[in-house]
Write an enzyme that holds these catalytic residues in place. Structure first.
Site: not given
Ligand code: PAF
Length: 282
Positions: A34, A36-37, A147, A149-150, A187
Site C-alpha cells: 500500500h 505506506g510501503h 514503518g 506503525k510497528d 491487514r
C-alpha cells in the site's frame, strides 16, 4: 527489476554491488503493498544507490491461530509496484530456503519485548528479530527502513543491530495514514465496510488522548480509561492493550510527558489492528 529467490543469489548480488562501491538500501516487507510501503521504498531509494525490497511472509513470527495462512498475498501486483518505485531487486525467497532443514537459530531480544505486542503475541518478536537479521545479512544493507506503525518492532530491530554490532543504519518512517486517519496496514484489507468505519476508533483515540493531554490531563490511567470508554462504545471491538510508554525504553509511563507514546492494539471483529503516536509536541 531483478527478482531473486535464493538467499545465496541475494548474497552474491550484494557482494557484487559492494565491490562496485554501491550503498544498498533495504525495505523488508511481507508484501500486499500500500502507499505506506511505497513511502518506505522512496525513502530507502533516496538514501542509497541500490534498492532491495524483500517480500517474505515470515511464518516464524505468526503464532498458532494467527493469520499466517490468510495473510493477503499478491505477488504480481507487488512486483509491479516495487518496480515502479525503482527497486533494483525484489527478494522473494521460499520458506524452505529461509528455514532449511536443520535451521536452529533464534535471535531473541529481551526486556523491550516484555510489553505491548510482545506480551500478547508469544514468540512474535523472536520470529521478527531472526528474519530481519537474516534479511540484513543477505542483502548487505547499509540502510534499512521500517514503518513506525510497528514502533516496538522498530525498537527491537534497533536493539539487535546495536547489540550484534551490525553495520547498518536503521531508519524509521512516520506512519502513513488514510485520508480519515486510519493507519495504513495490509491487514486493513480484512475489514468489511462497517468494520472499516469502526477501525477509525484507534486514530480517534490518539486524537482524544492528545486533546486531553493538551488540556492538562496527564495521568496515564485516567487517559486510558477515557480511551477504553471511547473504543468499547463501538460494537464488535475488543481492546488488547491501551498503553502509555516511554518511547526510549518502552517502559510503562504513569504520567504523560514529551517522551510518552500511546500504543494501542484493538480487535475489530477478528482483525487485530495497532496504532501509536506521541502525545505532546513541545
Ligand atoms: O513489518 C513487517 O512487515 C515484518 O514484521 C517484517 C519486518 C518484514 C519482518 O517479517
Amino acid at each position: 527489476m531483478e527478482v531473486i529467490r535464493l538467499p545465496a543469489d541475494m548474497k552474491a548480488w550484494a557482494k557484487e554491488q559492494k565491490a562496485a562501491g554501491k550503498r544498498i538500501g533495504l525495505v523488508p516487507t511481507m508484501g500486499f503493498f500500500h502507499a505506506g510501503h511505497l513511502s518506505l521504498m522512496r525513502l530507502a531509494a533516496s538514501a542509497t544507490d541500490k534498492l532491495v525490497v524483500s517480500l517474505f511472509v515470515n511464518p516464524t513470527q505468526f503464532g498458532p491461530g494467527e493469520d499466517f495462512a490468510a495473510y493477503p498475498r499478491n505477488f504480481d501486483q507487488d512486483s509491479r509496484m516495487a518496480a515502479a518505485e525503482g527497486a533494483d531487486v525484489l527478494f522473494a525467497p521460499a520458506d524452505r530456503d529461509m528455514y532449511p532443514e536443520g535451521f536452529a537459530t533464534v535471535v531473541s531480544v529481551k526486556n523491550i519485548t516484555n510489553h505491548l505486542c510482545g506480551a500478547c503475541r508469544s514468540g512474535h518478536f523472536d520470529g521478527v528479530a531472526t528474519v530481519v537479521t537474516k534479511l540484513l545479512l543477505l542483502s548487505g544493507a547499509d540502510c534499512a527502513v521500517f514503518g513506525e506503525k510497528d514502533f516496538q518492532q522498530l525498537a527491537v530491530i534497533r536493539r539487535l543491530v546495536a547489540d550484534l554490532n551490525m553495520d547498518v543504519s536503521i531508519v524509521g518512517h512516520p506512519i502513513v495514514r488514510e485520508a480519515d486517519g486510519l493507519a495504513m496496514s495490509s491487514r486493513n484489507s480484512y475489514l468489511n465496510e462497517a468494520q472499516r468505519r469502526t477501525a477509525l476508533c484507534l486514530y480517534e483515540s490518539l486524537v482524544l488522548a492528545r486533546q486531553q493531554a493538551a488540556a492538562g490531563i496527564l495521568d496515564a490511567s485516567e487517559l486510558a480509561g477515557r480511551i477504553r470508554e471511547h473504543i468499547v462504545s463501538h460494537d464488535g471491538t475488543a481492546v488488547e492493550y491501551i498503553s502509555f510508554v516511554d518511547q526510549r525504553t518502552l517502559a510503562p509511563a504513569d504520567q504523560v510527558d514529551e517522551h510518552t507514546r500511546l500504543a494501542l492494539a484493538v480487535r475489530i471483529g477478528k482483525v487485530r489492528l495497532i496504532d501509536n503516536g506521541l502525545l505532546l509536541v513541545r
